[in-house]
Write a protein that holds these residues in place. Structure first.
Motif, PDB file in Angstrom:
ATOM      1  N   ASP A   3      21.082  26.623 -23.794  1.00  0.00           N
ATOM      2  CA  ASP A   3      21.351  27.891 -24.454  1.00  0.00           C
ATOM      3  C   ASP A   3      21.373  27.727 -25.960  1.00  0.00           C
ATOM      4  OD1 ASP A   3      21.446  29.189 -22.084  1.00  0.00           O
ATOM      5  OD2 ASP A   3      23.625  29.194 -21.906  1.00  0.00           O
ATOM      6  N   ILE A   4      22.089  26.702 -26.434  1.00  0.00           N
ATOM      7  CA  ILE A   4      22.179  26.510 -27.882  1.00  0.00           C
ATOM      8  C   ILE A   4      20.853  26.021 -28.437  1.00  0.00           C
ATOM      9  CG2 ILE A   4      23.000  24.106 -27.964  1.00  0.00           C
ATOM     10  CD1 ILE A   4      24.946  25.093 -30.193  1.00  0.00           C
ATOM     11  N   SER A   5      20.060  25.340 -27.621  1.00  0.00           N
ATOM     12  CA  SER A   5      18.744  24.883 -28.079  1.00  0.00           C
ATOM     13  C   SER A   5      17.855  26.067 -28.418  1.00  0.00           C
ATOM     14  CB  SER A   5      18.080  24.013 -27.002  1.00  0.00           C
ATOM     15  OG  SER A   5      16.794  23.617 -27.407  1.00  0.00           O
ATOM     16  N   GLU A   6      17.828  27.062 -27.551  1.00  0.00           N
ATOM     17  CA  GLU A   6      17.027  28.265 -27.825  1.00  0.00           C
ATOM     18  C   GLU A   6      17.588  29.020 -29.016  1.00  0.00           C
ATOM     19  OE1 GLU A   6      15.523  32.366 -25.588  1.00  0.00           O
ATOM     20  OE2 GLU A   6      16.614  30.822 -24.461  1.00  0.00           O
ATOM     21  N   PHE A   7      18.911  29.076 -29.095  1.00  0.00           N
ATOM     22  CA  PHE A   7      19.577  29.732 -30.226  1.00  0.00           C
ATOM     23  C   PHE A   7      19.151  29.072 -31.537  1.00  0.00           C
ATOM     24  CE2 PHE A   7      23.164  29.903 -33.207  1.00  0.00           C
ATOM     25  CZ  PHE A   7      23.406  31.269 -33.266  1.00  0.00           C
ATOM     26  N   SER A 301      29.165  24.155 -32.087  1.00  0.00           N
ATOM     27  CA  SER A 301      29.126  25.511 -31.544  1.00  0.00           C
ATOM     28  C   SER A 301      28.025  26.320 -32.219  1.00  0.00           C
ATOM     29  CB  SER A 301      30.469  26.206 -31.786  1.00  0.00           C
ATOM     30  OG  SER A 301      30.676  26.376 -33.189  1.00  0.00           O
ATOM     31  N   ARG A 302      27.747  27.494 -31.663  1.00  0.00           N
ATOM     32  CA  ARG A 302      26.806  28.404 -32.310  1.00  0.00           C
ATOM     33  C   ARG A 302      27.319  28.791 -33.690  1.00  0.00           C
ATOM     34  NH1 ARG A 302      24.606  32.940 -28.044  1.00  0.00           N
ATOM     35  NH2 ARG A 302      23.626  31.529 -26.518  1.00  0.00           N
ATOM     36  N   GLU A 303      28.625  28.975 -33.793  1.00  0.00           N
ATOM     37  CA  GLU A 303      29.207  29.369 -35.072  1.00  0.00           C
ATOM     38  C   GLU A 303      28.978  28.289 -36.129  1.00  0.00           C
ATOM     39  OE1 GLU A 303      30.808  31.908 -32.015  1.00  0.00           O
ATOM     40  OE2 GLU A 303      30.638  29.717 -32.148  1.00  0.00           O
ATOM     41  N   ALA A 304      29.095  27.015 -35.734  1.00  0.00           N
ATOM     42  CA  ALA A 304      28.846  25.922 -36.676  1.00  0.00           C
ATOM     43  C   ALA A 304      27.386  25.901 -37.109  1.00  0.00           C
ATOM     44  CB  ALA A 304      29.234  24.585 -36.049  1.00  0.00           C
ATOM     45  N   CYS A 305      26.487  26.113 -36.157  1.00  0.00           N
ATOM     46  CA  CYS A 305      25.057  26.160 -36.492  1.00  0.00           C
ATOM     47  C   CYS A 305      24.761  27.338 -37.411  1.00  0.00           C
ATOM     48  CB  CYS A 305      24.217  26.249 -35.219  1.00  0.00           C
ATOM     49  SG  CYS A 305      24.262  24.765 -34.191  1.00  0.00           S
ATOM     50  N   MET A 306      25.438  28.445 -37.161  1.00  0.00           N
ATOM     51  CA  MET A 306      25.285  29.619 -38.014  1.00  0.00           C
ATOM     52  C   MET A 306      25.750  29.309 -39.439  1.00  0.00           C
ATOM     53  SD  MET A 306      24.625  32.955 -38.146  1.00  0.00           S
ATOM     54  CE  MET A 306      25.123  34.448 -39.033  1.00  0.00           C
ATOM     55  N   THR A 307      26.860  28.600 -39.559  1.00  0.00           N
ATOM     56  CA  THR A 307      27.373  28.226 -40.876  1.00  0.00           C
ATOM     57  C   THR A 307      26.385  27.326 -41.602  1.00  0.00           C
ATOM     58  OG1 THR A 307      29.676  28.409 -40.168  1.00  0.00           O
ATOM     59  CG2 THR A 307      29.249  27.045 -42.106  1.00  0.00           C
ATOM     60  N   LEU A 308      25.799  26.373 -40.896  1.00  0.00           N
ATOM     61  CA  LEU A 308      24.817  25.474 -41.495  1.00  0.00           C
ATOM     62  C   LEU A 308      23.600  26.247 -41.984  1.00  0.00           C
ATOM     63  CD1 LEU A 308      25.109  22.624 -38.854  1.00  0.00           C
ATOM     64  CD2 LEU A 308      25.683  22.396 -41.288  1.00  0.00           C
ATOM     65  N   ALA A 309      23.152  27.221 -41.186  1.00  0.00           N
ATOM     66  CA  ALA A 309      22.012  28.044 -41.590  1.00  0.00           C
ATOM     67  C   ALA A 309      22.370  28.913 -42.794  1.00  0.00           C
ATOM     68  CB  ALA A 309      21.542  28.905 -40.428  1.00  0.00           C
ATOM     69  N   LYS A 336      23.237  40.094 -32.769  1.00  0.00           N
ATOM     70  CA  LYS A 336      22.430  40.410 -31.578  1.00  0.00           C
ATOM     71  C   LYS A 336      22.752  39.449 -30.455  1.00  0.00           C
ATOM     72  CE  LYS A 336      17.649  40.666 -29.950  1.00  0.00           C
ATOM     73  NZ  LYS A 336      16.204  40.528 -30.339  1.00  0.00           N
ATOM     74  N   HIS A 337      22.812  38.151 -30.766  1.00  0.00           N
ATOM     75  CA  HIS A 337      23.105  37.151 -29.740  1.00  0.00           C
ATOM     76  C   HIS A 337      24.550  37.229 -29.283  1.00  0.00           C
ATOM     77  CE1 HIS A 337      19.512  34.514 -29.361  1.00  0.00           C
ATOM     78  NE2 HIS A 337      19.157  35.195 -30.435  1.00  0.00           N
ATOM     79  N   HIS A 338      25.452  37.568 -30.202  1.00  0.00           N
ATOM     80  CA  HIS A 338      26.852  37.704 -29.827  1.00  0.00           C
ATOM     81  C   HIS A 338      27.045  38.852 -28.857  1.00  0.00           C
ATOM     82  CE1 HIS A 338      31.151  37.214 -30.179  1.00  0.00           C
ATOM     83  NE2 HIS A 338      31.293  38.481 -30.549  1.00  0.00           N
ATOM     84  N   GLU A 339      26.355  39.981 -29.107  1.00  0.00           N
ATOM     85  CA  GLU A 339      26.465  41.144 -28.216  1.00  0.00           C
ATOM     86  C   GLU A 339      25.891  40.847 -26.834  1.00  0.00           C
ATOM     87  OE1 GLU A 339      24.464  44.186 -30.334  1.00  0.00           O
ATOM     88  OE2 GLU A 339      26.058  44.483 -31.810  1.00  0.00           O
ATOM     89  N   VAL A 340      24.792  40.083 -26.804  1.00  0.00           N
ATOM     90  CA  VAL A 340      24.200  39.695 -25.519  1.00  0.00           C
ATOM     91  C   VAL A 340      25.190  38.860 -24.710  1.00  0.00           C
ATOM     92  CG1 VAL A 340      22.427  38.268 -24.432  1.00  0.00           C
ATOM     93  CG2 VAL A 340      21.813  39.828 -26.304  1.00  0.00           C
ATOM     94  N   ASP A 341      25.895  37.952 -25.378  1.00  0.00           N
ATOM     95  CA  ASP A 341      26.869  37.091 -24.694  1.00  0.00           C
ATOM     96  C   ASP A 341      28.036  37.906 -24.164  1.00  0.00           C
ATOM     97  OD1 ASP A 341      25.323  34.932 -25.242  1.00  0.00           O
ATOM     98  OD2 ASP A 341      26.459  34.255 -26.984  1.00  0.00           O
ATOM     99  N   LEU A 342      28.398  38.968 -24.899  1.00  0.00           N
ATOM    100  CA  LEU A 342      29.509  39.803 -24.442  1.00  0.00           C
ATOM    101  C   LEU A 342      29.107  40.598 -23.204  1.00  0.00           C
ATOM    102  CD1 LEU A 342      30.889  41.151 -27.854  1.00  0.00           C
ATOM    103  CD2 LEU A 342      31.876  39.383 -26.397  1.00  0.00           C
TER     104      LEU A 342
END
Length: 342
Positions: A3-7, A301-309, A336-342
């Motif tokens: 999942d995180i790989s595609e993200f 986490s996705r959040e960490a990857c988001m911070t790096l980006a 968008k990805h957060h809403e999909v996860d919810l």
């Protein structure tokens, strides 16, 4: 991890530490050698790849410079850039600031204008083809003396409107940033941004010199800054971007295992760390591979990857308007990805 790989693949991101000569894949090396009738010390692509078993930075540089010998014509440099941007587009890169080493080529008799015109043509094609914006950073080879750097600096002056900044790369140990104080001052006077490799194999003192003597706008690598708590705090306070390269760090034994990589510790200290690929053809992966490898090694986490980006755009040399546009796209992607996860 899937999942995180595609993200990670689709995550909009900037690449700030990429040596274009280091994206020369073995297949292209052989193709250009044949096209330009250049002899190379390898009999096959597999033999080249087997030679990529480095033990330190100098081992890598020896083969890096040998590979660059196949780059002769403008078309070669254009093809090199186009191939990199094709890969970058697959990894969600929307902006790239790439290094080039003119001395590697001019010392072989290749005119400066051949190198830069070829690269600029490739960059233009990438923007038209992939909508990837890009900037060019001229790097000085630190194992050469400062007078050689000044010669390159003066040669590059007609292209200063096409070059965003200057950098410092090649063998770090024994070649402190202070060695290039005057040429970096001249670059600053010319309105160019300044970056430097420091704290990869060199000590934290090299990072301090890069800050206080070269007056850098961005720090390349910087891992060993963490050995000095005052320096770490200063980098965080000054919001200095660090262009971290996980696969390179592992390949060159800066870290023994990606499970030991300090990138999340950098984020925890408030450092503006970014993820980059350095020399992807030699170190085993492009920017997406670097994100995925360190995400797996450190369980990011996705959040960490988001911070790096996010840090990659904040640490770029884009203007405020351009940066905000990239950040808005990044936020839209994440929501968008957060809403999909919810």
């Amino acid at each position: 991890m899937s999942d995180i790989s595609e993200f990670i693949t689709n995550l909009p991101k900037a690449e700030l530490h990429l040596h274009i000569e280091g994206s020369l894949e073995p297949e292209m090396m052989f193709r250009l050698a044949h096209r330009n009738k250049i002899n190379i010390p390898f009999r096959s692509v597999d033999e080249v790849r087997s030679a990529y078993n480095f033990t330190n930075l100098q081992d890598f540089l020896n083969i890096y410079y040998a590979g660059a010998n196949v780059l002769i014509e403008e078309e070669d440099f254009r093809d090199l850039a186009v191939a990199y941007f094709d890969r970058a587009a697959q990894d969600g890169v929307t902006h790239a600031e790439i290094f080039f080493d003119p001395q590697t080529h001019t010392d072989r008799g290749i005119p400066f204008n051949v190198v830069i015109n070829g690269l600029l043509a490739g960059m233009k094609e990438a923007e038209e083809k992939h909508s990837i914006s890009s900037k060019l950073i001229l790097c000085f080879l630190r194992h050469l003396d400062e007078e050689e750097a000044f010669k390159t600096f003066r040669t590059a002056e007609p292209w200063f409107d096409r070059i965003v900044g200057v950098g410092l790369d090649s063998s770090e140990v024994g070649h402190p940033p202070s060695k290039f104080a005057r040429v970096f001052a001249a670059a600053g006077d010319a309105g160019l941004k300044r970056v430097a490799h420091a704290g990869e194999e060199g000590p934290p003192e090299y990072v301090q010199q890069a800050l206080d003597i070269l007056h850098i706008d961005r720090l390349d690598h910087g891992n060993r800054a963490l050995e000095n708590s005052e320096l770490t705090t200063r980098l965080a306070r000054e919001a200095m971007a660090l262009t971290v390269c996980p696969l390179s760090n592992h390949k060159l034994r800066v870290v023994n295992d990606l499970c030991d990589h300090p990138v999340d510790r950098m984020l925890a200290h408030g450092l503006r760390a970014t993820i980059n690929s350095d020399d992807p053809a030699y170190f085993g992966g492009y920017i997406g591979d670097n994100y995925r490898a360190v995400a797996k090694g450190r369980n990011l986490s996705r959040e960490a990857c988001m911070t790096l980006a996010r840090n990659s755009f904040l640490g770029s040399f884009l203007n405020d308007y351009e940066t905000m546009a990239h950040l808005q796209k990044l936020d839209a992607f994440f929501h968008k990805h957060h809403e999909v996860d919810l």
